[in-house]
Design a protein around this motif. Structure first.
Motif, mmCIF file in Angstrom:
data_model
loop_
_atom_site.group_PDB
_atom_site.id
_atom_site.type_symbol
_atom_site.label_atom_id
_atom_site.label_comp_id
_atom_site.label_asym_id
_atom_site.label_seq_id
_atom_site.Cartn_x
_atom_site.Cartn_y
_atom_site.Cartn_z
ATOM 1 N N HIS A 91 0.851 -1.200 0.000
ATOM 2 C CA HIS A 91 0.000 0.000 0.000
ATOM 3 C C HIS A 91 0.881 1.243 0.000
ATOM 4 O O HIS A 91 2.095 1.157 0.167
ATOM 5 N N HIS A 93 1.685 5.422 1.058
ATOM 6 C CA HIS A 93 1.522 6.592 1.927
ATOM 7 C C HIS A 93 2.032 7.805 1.175
ATOM 8 O O HIS A 93 3.107 7.764 0.584
ATOM 9 N N GLU A 97 6.074 8.120 5.340
ATOM 10 C CA GLU A 97 5.959 8.041 6.804
ATOM 11 C C GLU A 97 7.336 8.217 7.439
ATOM 12 O O GLU A 97 7.518 9.039 8.331
ATOM 13 N N HIS A 110 4.727 0.453 1.151
ATOM 14 C CA HIS A 110 4.980 -0.584 2.157
ATOM 15 C C HIS A 110 4.600 -1.954 1.616
ATOM 16 O O HIS A 110 3.448 -2.169 1.221
ATOM 17 N N THR A 194 2.047 1.259 11.678
ATOM 18 C CA THR A 194 1.839 2.711 11.740
ATOM 19 C C THR A 194 0.356 3.059 11.677
ATOM 20 O O THR A 194 -0.003 4.200 11.435
HETATM 21 ZN ZN LIG Z 1 1.965 1.550 5.667
#
Ligand SMILES: [Zn+2]
Length: 286
Positions: A91, A93, A97, A110, A194
């Motif tokens: 997925h 972000h 992050e 990720h 996270t």
């Molecule tokens: Zn993630």
């Protein structure tokens, strides 16, 4: 995204000792000459070339999950990993992050792996139940042909996944293209999920060298319906020890700063998002 301070799970609030994401300060990174942490040689990615996946916009991110028989799923071993890990999903972000020396990237992908000998519910309660490989994306106005090929295969599916709940099944992807061009250069530490419930069960492997996407590809993400943003704030450094493989395996770590292009694109990106928000889109979508 709901306010982080209202997230469920004790680890998400106070008391966690290995919360993620963190700002990786390269001067504090331990080069693991003694193999204290990176005990198992080079990372080994098996079966990432042809992967059957289904995409979903789950309201927080766009996610592609592995489909079909578990024995066919890609596996990851080596590096800091004492077990074999099976790829579950990847997925996005945006922004990243993790940060490196205080600098964030436009995007972070990720790759979430579960220990192959455990059920998901068991893995979520082991200190090394998950291995997450993180790849930073930088943005360039013009990509060369090779760079374009790298990401187009995945990103062509994003337009099908703009609205919360939309699905896109039966996608076959070559995930090796999305991994960092230099798989011997990475940072690794014991951290957490996270997102709720922030379980402290993750062996993080954060590649130091980014891949590239075009600013056209990146702009798509500003229109994806996932609320205001989807990155957790940086967590305070506590008991985190961050390692990297010794120099015999790595080239000089690349300076990872946002280049001129990226800064411009990120700025206009968030202007778009703000406009989107002020048009009455609710930020509490969880
Ligand atoms: Zn993630």
């Amino acid at each position: 995204m709901a306010e982080e301070n209202s997230w469920p799970g004790g680890f998400c609030k106070q008391g966690g000792r290995r919360q993620s994401p963190i700002d990786i300060r390269t001067e504090d990174v331990i080069t693991d000459f003694k193999k204290d942490f990176i005990t198992n040689g080079p990372l080994k990615f098996v079966g990432y070339q042809v992967v059957l996946m289904n995409g979903i916009n789950n309201g927080h991110t766009i996610q592609f999950s592995t489909e079909g028989d578990e024995s066919m799923h890609p596996t990851l071993t080596g590096g800091p990993l004492k077990h074999s890990y099976r790829l579950e999903q990847l997925h996005f972000h945006w922004l990243s992050e993790h940060a490196i020396n205080g600098a964030k990237f436009p995007m972070e992908i990720h790759f979430v792996h579960i220990r192959a000998d455990l059920k998901v519910s068991e893995a979520l309660n082991r200190k090394d139940g998950l291995a997450i490989v993180s790849v930073f994306c930088n943005v360039k106005s013009e990509l060369n042909e090779h760079q374009l090929e790298t990401t187009e295969e995945l990103l062509q599916h994003i337009p099908h996944l703009m609205k919360t709940g939309s699905r896109h099944n039966g996608v076959i992807l070559d995930l090796t293209r999305l991994l960092s061009p230099d798989r011997r250069s990475y940072f690794t530490y014991l951290g957490s999920l996270t997102s709720p419930e922030c379980n402290e069960v993750v062996v993080w492997i954060v590649f130091s060298k980014p891949i590239y996407i075009s600013d056209d590809q990146y702009r798509f993400f500003s229109k994806v319906g996932v609320g205001r943003h989807n990155f957790r704030s940086l967590q305070k450094l506590n008991h985190h020890l961050v390692y990297q493989p010794p120099p015999s395996f790595i080239k000089t770590p690349t300076a990872v700063l946002m280049m001129g292009d990226a800064v411009k694109v990120v700025k206009s990106f968030f202007q778009n998002v703000t406009r989107f928000m002020s048009n009455g889109f609710s930020s509490s979508d969880s």
